[in-house]
Scaffold this motif. Structure first.
Motif, PDB file in Angstrom:
ATOM      1  N   LEU A   9       0.852  -1.169   0.087  1.00  0.00           N
ATOM      2  CA  LEU A   9       0.005  -0.018   0.198  1.00  0.00           C
ATOM      3  C   LEU A   9       0.804   1.293  -0.118  1.00  0.00           C
ATOM      4  O   LEU A   9       0.436   2.437   0.060  1.00  0.00           O
ATOM      5  CB  LEU A   9      -0.814   0.116   1.290  1.00  0.00           C
ATOM      6  N   ILE A  17      -7.860   4.301  -3.199  1.00  0.00           N
ATOM      7  CA  ILE A  17      -8.471   3.120  -2.583  1.00  0.00           C
ATOM      8  C   ILE A  17      -9.976   3.169  -2.807  1.00  0.00           C
ATOM      9  O   ILE A  17     -10.646   2.260  -3.460  1.00  0.00           O
ATOM     10  CB  ILE A  17      -7.870   2.548  -1.280  1.00  0.00           C
ATOM     11  N   GLU A  63      -8.711  -1.643   3.404  1.00  0.00           N
ATOM     12  CA  GLU A  63      -7.261  -1.828   2.741  1.00  0.00           C
ATOM     13  C   GLU A  63      -7.144  -3.406   2.449  1.00  0.00           C
ATOM     14  O   GLU A  63      -6.405  -3.356   1.221  1.00  0.00           O
ATOM     15  CB  GLU A  63      -6.110  -1.310   3.571  1.00  0.00           C
TER      16      GLU A  63
END
Length: 76
Positions: A9, A17, A63
């Protein structure tokens, strides 16, 4: 600049995202996969960003879903 080769990430903004997930899954599916109100009640990127920045557990779930979705996309 510090390099983070083991962090998938690194360099990806939370807004990127959310936009990716909304475009690929839609708010309805997001709300089904991660049961938080910012995805089920009048969802928007702005309101979701505000909530996720203050709520670490929810951000982690977003995430994780992003990484799973990207991995699935890469396999296809």
């Amino acid at each position: 600049m510090n390099s983070q080769p083991n962090n998938p990430l690194h360099g990806v903004k939370l807004e990127e995202i959310l936009i990716y997930l909304e475009e690929n899954l839609g708010w309805k599916t997001l709300g089904e996969k991660i049961k938080i109100r910012c995805f089920t009640t009048d969802p928007s990127v702005k309101s979701s960003l505000s909530f996720l920045r203050k709520t670490p557990w929810a951000r982690e779930k977003v995430e994780e879903l992003y990484l799973k979705t990207k991995l699935k996309e890469a396999k296809n």
